[in-house]
Design an enzyme around this catalytic site. Structure first.
Site, PDB file in Angstrom:
ATOM      1  N   GLU A  70       2.810  -2.210 -53.553  1.00 61.90           N
ATOM      2  CA  GLU A  70       2.351  -2.213 -52.763  1.00 61.90           C
ATOM      3  C   GLU A  70       2.102  -3.691 -52.304  1.00 61.90           C
ATOM      4  OE1 GLU A  70      -1.178  -3.991 -53.946  1.00 61.90           O
ATOM      5  OE2 GLU A  70       0.294  -4.383 -55.624  1.00 61.90           O
ATOM      6  N   CYS A  98      -2.281 -10.096 -59.705  1.00 64.09           N
ATOM      7  CA  CYS A  98      -1.034 -10.139 -58.995  1.00 64.09           C
ATOM      8  C   CYS A  98       0.046 -11.448 -59.219  1.00 64.09           C
ATOM      9  CB  CYS A  98      -1.016  -9.981 -57.619  1.00 64.09           C
ATOM     10  SG  CYS A  98      -1.015  -8.386 -57.924  1.00 64.09           S
ATOM     11  N   LYS A 134       8.270  -7.418 -53.080  1.00 66.47           N
ATOM     12  CA  LYS A 134       7.226  -7.403 -53.896  1.00 66.47           C
ATOM     13  C   LYS A 134       7.081  -8.742 -54.384  1.00 66.47           C
ATOM     14  CE  LYS A 134       3.070  -6.219 -55.185  1.00 66.47           C
ATOM     15  NZ  LYS A 134       1.940  -7.185 -54.574  1.00 66.47           N
TER      16      LYS A 134
END
Length: 469
Positions: free
Chosen positions: A163, A278, A222
């Site tokens: 994501e 993150c 990512k």
């Protein structure tokens, strides 16, 4: 090519919940079940008044439209796995706190547990999709576990589908993504599984925005994306320190360089430091990966992004102490904002936590106000940040307030730690009237009109802005 009729998402957190809620909304012909072992979390997703466990603008509206139609939340993990054609693994992958790689490597315990549960439960073939942020080649480990423990007639194709959501705009990001990235093994079966997931997204995402790549490229992309974004923030924050020392204005510098089409304006807003689940985690993951590959110089390069972020927070709290006549002992400090950024209730790695811990160590009294973060979360975060202090000891120094105005009452200084829009429209004259004098404002988010506040009587310090003329 297999057609996806039922989806199961393991993990009802910040990624799995919003992502699969939007998939359910956009794909009414697909049954989507989000499963989690946390009963309280599932109860919140199912709450009659839609008091959801996650605050995200637009999320409640999505859940209202889809829940009970083709979107379901359950603690029955095994049934979700058995019924599904495609399973998203969207569990937490925090940084390890002990053992090999502590402080850097991702803790893949939850990913492994979910993978073993799938292998033990599935009685038919499944597409298993990594949704969690994981180190490069995690899919290989998952495949090894699945192959070693699968039942007869159950085969698994593994995809990577990271994501790229920004908290606060996650629903908009899901409705109109820059890209959807799907990584697969470049075998016939892998490509067919990739096409099946791509078909799900094509219900609302233009095909040209769905990028299909190799499995390892997808996993690394990512980490790379978050590392590059964090690098920009640390770069502009490093420049903000130079601005403060020279009398330059970081907002003007950022605007000037952002006009360069090769650079662009995004992620060039100086602040007290980045946070969230993150950025730091993924950079440290990249550092650990680089070190394990014996790429020492690469590891040192990325480590410096986190070092600069910690320096920025430390520098800001020191500036508060220095400005308040070199001591804040017994002084009341109002901290406005506790979430790591506006429009989210997420506090993970929030700069506010570090600032408050620093102020506690200086024996200050701290008032906190945040419009979205629950009190229990604040106490949990502050207890984790100061493990040598009891909650009772913390609560003798720290107070949670119901409004910004209340937090600022009798304070010596106001710290803007999160860029909530409501902090722009506070009645600053009322704030000034209720504060001890001289009254200081420290803007860590380039949010307020410094000249307007000075005209009221405040002493204003803005990050990235020197006092020299």
């Amino acid at each position: 090519m297999p057609r996806v009729k039922q989806i199961c998402c393991i993990g009802a957190g910040y990624v799995g919940g919003p992502t699969c809620a939007v998939i359910a909304l956009k794909c009414p012909h697909i049954r989507v079940t989000i499963v989690d072992l946390n009963q309280a979390r599932i109860d919140a997703w199912n709450s009659p008044d839609f008091n959801l466990p996650i605050y995200e603008p637009g999320l409640e509206d999505v859940v209202r439209k889809a829940r009970g139609r083709n979107l379901f939340f359950s603690t029955n993990v095994d049934k979700g796995i058995r019924d599904a054609d495609l399973i998203f693994v969207s569990v937490n992958t925090p940084t390890k706190k002990s053992g090999v790689g502590a402080g850097f490597a991702a803790d893949l315990n939850y990913v492994e547990l979910a993978t073993r549960r799938i292998a033990a439960t599935a009685t038919s073939s499944k597409i298993v999709v990594e949704k969690s942020t994981v180190p490069c080649r995690t899919a290989e480990s998952m495949r090894t576990i699945l192959d070693a423990n699968s039942k007869p007639n159950a085969r698994f194709d593994i995809l990577s589908n990271p994501e790229f959501l920004a908290e606060g705009t996650a629903i908009d990001d899901l409705f109109a993504p820059d890209r959807v990235l799907i990584g697969s093994l470049q075998t016939q079966e892998g490509k067919e599984a990739c096409a099946a997931l791509s078909e799900v997204y094509q219900n609302w995402v233009p095909k040209e925005r769905i990028l299909t790549v190799g499995l390892w490229s997808s996993e690394l992309s990512k980490l790379a994306a978050n590392a590059m974004l964090a690098q920009r923030i640390s770069s502009i924050n490093a420049l903000s320190a130079i601005c403060e020392a020279t009398g330059a204005n970081i907002a003007e510098v950022a605007h000037s360089i952002g006009q360069d089409s090769r650079i662009g304006p995004k992620f060039l807003r100086a602040s007290v430091g980045f946070g969230g689940s993150c950025f730091q985690k993924d950079i440290l993951n990249l550092v650990y990966l680089s070190e394990s590959l014996n790429l020492k110089e690469v590891a040192e390069y990325w480590k410096q992004v986190v070092t600069m972020n910690e320096y920025q927070k430390r520098r800001f709290s020191k500036r508060v102490v220095d400005t308040l006549f070199n001591t804040i002992t017994g002084k009341r400090i109002a901290v406005l904002g506790f979430a790591f950024k506006a429009d989210t209730g997420d506090t993970r790695e929030s700069a506010a936590i570090t600032l408050i811990r620093d102020f506690q160590q200086e024996k200050a009294l701290i008032n906190i106000y945040d419009p979205q973060v629950e009190s229990n979360q604040i106490w949990t975060d502050l207890t984790e940040a100061s493990p040598d202090m009891s909650l009772a000891a913390i609560q003798r120094q720290v107070f949670i307030c119901p409004s910004a105005l209340e937090a600022c009452k009798n304070a010596e200084a106001v710290i803007i730690a999160t860029e909530w829009a409501e902090f722009k429209t506070i009645d600053w004259e009322a704030v000034y009237a209720g504060m001890n004098k001289p009254a200081f404002v420290f803007d860590g988010r380039l949010l307020v009109d410094a000249n307007k506040l000075r005209s009221i009587g405040f002493k204003v310090t803005v990050i990235g802005r020197g006092e020299r003329l």
